[in-house]
Write a protein that holds these residues in place. Sequence first.
Motif, PDB file in Angstrom:
ATOM      1  N   ARG B 348       0.811  -1.221   0.000  1.00 44.95           N
ATOM      2  CA  ARG B 348       0.000   0.000   0.000  1.00 44.95           C
ATOM      3  C   ARG B 348       0.842   1.269   0.000  1.00 44.95           C
ATOM      4  O   ARG B 348       0.360   2.344   0.362  1.00 44.95           O
ATOM      5  N   ARG B 350       1.737   3.075  -2.420  1.00 41.48           N
ATOM      6  CA  ARG B 350       1.093   4.070  -3.275  1.00 41.48           C
ATOM      7  C   ARG B 350       0.003   4.813  -2.508  1.00 41.48           C
ATOM      8  O   ARG B 350      -0.070   6.039  -2.532  1.00 41.48           O
ATOM      9  N   GLU B 351      -0.832   4.013  -1.802  1.00 39.02           N
ATOM     10  CA  GLU B 351      -1.920   4.616  -1.029  1.00 39.02           C
ATOM     11  C   GLU B 351      -1.364   5.576   0.024  1.00 39.02           C
ATOM     12  O   GLU B 351      -1.910   6.666   0.241  1.00 39.02           O
ATOM     13  N   ILE B 354      -0.398   8.736  -1.666  1.00 36.53           N
ATOM     14  CA  ILE B 354      -1.580   9.543  -2.000  1.00 36.53           C
ATOM     15  C   ILE B 354      -2.073  10.276  -0.761  1.00 36.53           C
ATOM     16  O   ILE B 354      -2.333  11.484  -0.783  1.00 36.53           O
ATOM     17  N   ARG B 355      -2.189   9.539   0.333  1.00 36.62           N
ATOM     18  CA  ARG B 355      -2.706  10.146   1.560  1.00 36.62           C
ATOM     19  C   ARG B 355      -1.797  11.262   2.053  1.00 36.62           C
ATOM     20  O   ARG B 355      -2.273  12.313   2.493  1.00 36.62           O
ATOM     21  N   ARG B 356      -0.492  11.030   1.933  1.00 35.73           N
ATOM     22  CA  ARG B 356       0.452  12.067   2.366  1.00 35.73           C
ATOM     23  C   ARG B 356       0.292  13.294   1.472  1.00 35.73           C
ATOM     24  O   ARG B 356       0.307  14.419   1.957  1.00 35.73           O
ATOM     25  N   ALA B 357       0.141  13.095   0.169  1.00 31.87           N
ATOM     26  CA  ALA B 357      -0.028  14.228  -0.742  1.00 31.87           C
ATOM     27  C   ALA B 357      -1.306  14.993  -0.424  1.00 31.87           C
ATOM     28  O   ALA B 357      -1.385  16.201  -0.599  1.00 31.87           O
ATOM     29  N   LEU B 358      -2.316  14.272   0.063  1.00 33.02           N
ATOM     30  CA  LEU B 358      -3.603  14.917   0.320  1.00 33.02           C
ATOM     31  C   LEU B 358      -3.692  15.492   1.723  1.00 33.02           C
ATOM     32  O   LEU B 358      -4.764  15.896   2.168  1.00 33.02           O
ATOM     33  N   ALA B 360      -2.177  14.037   4.781  1.00 31.41           N
ATOM     34  CA  ALA B 360      -2.000  13.187   5.961  1.00 31.41           C
ATOM     35  C   ALA B 360      -0.648  13.457   6.596  1.00 31.41           C
ATOM     36  O   ALA B 360       0.366  13.497   5.908  1.00 31.41           O
ATOM     37  N   ILE B 365      -0.815   8.492   9.438  1.00 30.52           N
ATOM     38  CA  ILE B 365      -0.493   7.193   8.821  1.00 30.52           C
ATOM     39  C   ILE B 365      -0.227   6.157   9.912  1.00 30.52           C
ATOM     40  O   ILE B 365      -0.714   5.023   9.837  1.00 30.52           O
ATOM     41  N   PRO B 437       7.050  10.895   0.578  1.00 26.55           N
ATOM     42  CA  PRO B 437       5.815  10.921  -0.214  1.00 26.55           C
ATOM     43  C   PRO B 437       6.067  10.849  -1.723  1.00 26.55           C
ATOM     44  O   PRO B 437       5.303  10.201  -2.452  1.00 26.55           O
ATOM     45  N   VAL B 438       7.128  11.496  -2.187  1.00 22.51           N
ATOM     46  CA  VAL B 438       7.416  11.473  -3.630  1.00 22.51           C
ATOM     47  C   VAL B 438       7.731  10.052  -4.081  1.00 22.51           C
ATOM     48  O   VAL B 438       7.192   9.556  -5.078  1.00 22.51           O
ATOM     49  N   LEU B 441       4.616   7.874  -3.989  1.00 22.31           N
ATOM     50  CA  LEU B 441       3.695   8.121  -5.100  1.00 22.31           C
ATOM     51  C   LEU B 441       4.185   7.462  -6.381  1.00 22.31           C
ATOM     52  O   LEU B 441       3.393   7.098  -7.245  1.00 22.31           O
ATOM     53  N   ARG B 442       5.496   7.325  -6.499  1.00 24.58           N
ATOM     54  CA  ARG B 442       6.054   6.770  -7.725  1.00 24.58           C
ATOM     55  C   ARG B 442       5.968   5.241  -7.717  1.00 24.58           C
ATOM     56  O   ARG B 442       6.163   4.596  -8.735  1.00 24.58           O
TER      57      ARG B 442
END
Lengths: 231, 444
Positions: B348, B350-351, B354-358, B360, B365, B437-438, B441-442
């Motif tokens: 997870r 990726r998830e 995403i959450r960190r980018a949004l 979180a 986490i 986070p980067v 996401l990748r």
Amino acid sequence: MDHSKPIVRLEDVHKRYQMGFVTVEALRGLSFEIHPGEYISIMGPSGCGKSTLLNLLGCLDRPSTGRYLLGEEDVSKMEDDDLSAIRGKRLGFVFQSYNLIQQLTVVENIEVPLYYQHWPEEQSRAVATEMAKRVGLGSRLDHKPFELSGGQQQRVAIARALASDPLVILADEATGNLDSSSGREILDLFDELNGQGKTFIMVTHDEDTARRASRAIRLRDGLLESDTRLR
Amino acid sequence: MRGESKSFETVRHDLKWSRLKRTVRLGLKSLWMHRLRSMLTALGIVFGVCSVIAMLAIGEGASHEAQEQIKSLGSQNIILTSVKPPDEQKVSNTGQSYVLDYGLKYSDIKAIQSTIPGVSVIVPGRIIREFVWNITQRVDCKIMGTVPWYPSMRNQRIARGRFFTEQEMTEKSNVCVLGAETAEKLFPLESPLGGSVRVGEAYYRVIGVMEAHANGPKTPEASVGGGNTSETLNRMFIPLATAKTRYGEVLRKRRTGSFEQERVALHEVTVKVAELGEVVNVSYAIEALLKRNHKKKDYEITVPLEQLKRAERTKQIFNIVLGSIAAISLLVGGIGIMNIMLASVTERTREIGIRRALGAKRRDIVTQFLVETVMLSGAGGIIGVALGMAIPFVVTYFAKMVTIVTFWSPVVAFSISGLVGVVFGIYPAMRAANMDPVEALRHE
Ligand SMILES: Nc1ncnc2c1ncn2[C@@H]1O[C@H](COP(=O)(O)OP(=O)(O)O)[C@@H](O)[C@H]1O
Ligand SMILES: [Mg+2]
């Protein structure tokens, strides 16, 4: 809207990556300003630093040197928690691969940024529903991402980016995974939202896509090659 | 002013509460998405908790039974029994007129009573082995001649009727109290009370029946081997004075071709010590006294208190062993959880990105992953508690063993499972939270 005050301001931003003994300088001194309501496309050859720049603008990373002001705040030296808060509140992300959370429904996905801002549930549910309607998914609220087409998923991502009413929406190759007609619909939606005053920064490979923006920034080797106003 | 701030606090509290509920709901969704995996993960905890509770219940039951048996002998008592000296056993074959003379004497009781302080009551008992008849029903029975206060001293209760009285003792009445099993065999259909049984030429009126077991198991089979129970079950009690006149001092036993004669004055003597702390010392004093007065070791001294202490020590060791086994199984369950959660973090990534980018934060986490592991181990704990409490019933039913689920064992087992969730969840949660986070996401 106050067009004189920039919402994004980069001052001689450098970004260096250390890879073993080698230092890669992805950005080598970028300075520009973005004003509210602008629609910016960022273009350039592969490896020129587009993604690096977008990550910095999105507060997912910090510049090695230089200053980055988002709204009134200098975010270049902020702590991790503060950056998280800024991302949730001030920025919206639209990714090439949609990046929805698979176990959540459409409306729950849109609620995620609000959840991390501790919004009460009824309020965030209401806003998320409204955003879903705004991108034309009012009838798909309780669907899971895998039940939607690529274009619809990207709409959910846009609704999610809109939910906390950010200063800027950042899009990295937002139409890259879509067929041309769905891609056009997404770009139409961008136009429409930009018409309502939303600020967009969009990384793209496609010249036609870039031409829909109001301003085109070109990068080469971590430097600003050109900055053209189109409209 | 104060009221306002208070209502503000309430709002904050409600917000926190609803947020926790949402986090839990989110966790449930994520666990549900991988339900098979979640189930298998929780299984480790289920078995851990279940085995802890079941093992403790069985151990507790076994030691409880042992302790009950010992207690029924009376922890303040010292029990002296007559035993045939081993080297005298063959002598009986040499001559018919020989009378084997051994065991505890009335003089022993007198000596104990007069020389040892703090000895309050002495229950002398004589055991005669004879057939007891009720018309055609016959039981091979140990007839015990004893004193009226025998039951109270040995923690035994009368199920029906009564024990004999002092008066019946002095009058040498022909009355008897039957053990539960004896009563059952001799009077399978009618009530034994008021009936009479025959021993040799003499008839005894049945005035009471002993209780089968004080607070032991429910099935008669389960009580086999129980001290209290088996001791009284197949006995018949008559007044000591009656026994003395009727059977004298010499006992005849028919053996193949010859008679074996024994003279045993007292088969069993119970000494009650007033002070619990003095029991062991008194037992030493009695031993010294008997050693002086008896040429051979034709007696045995049983101290229930010492047995009780030994049983308690055994129980402690038992509990430590069980506890270690339980701890290991929970540890294994915990490592299983950690393993799965680490896999889940990787899967997870990726998830998380995403959450960190949004928006979180790291601790959001951590909370998310921790809530998931705690829920997994908590659910495992609940199922484990349910199974663990059901297993003792099954064991009691099929293996006829006493089991006791103590109040604290499910509580402790469940809290440990929760703790295991937290301890083994923290590392994967921290790993998830500390991802860039980067990079996240990748991640594909
Ligand atoms: N995490 C990283 N570590 C090391 N080098 C990196 C990292 N991210 C990007 N780079 C390097 O920085 C340069 C710019 O990369 P990027 O911003 O991804 O370019 P673009 O998106 O324009 O293709 C490239 O040379 C790339 O190899
Ligand atoms: Mg790139």
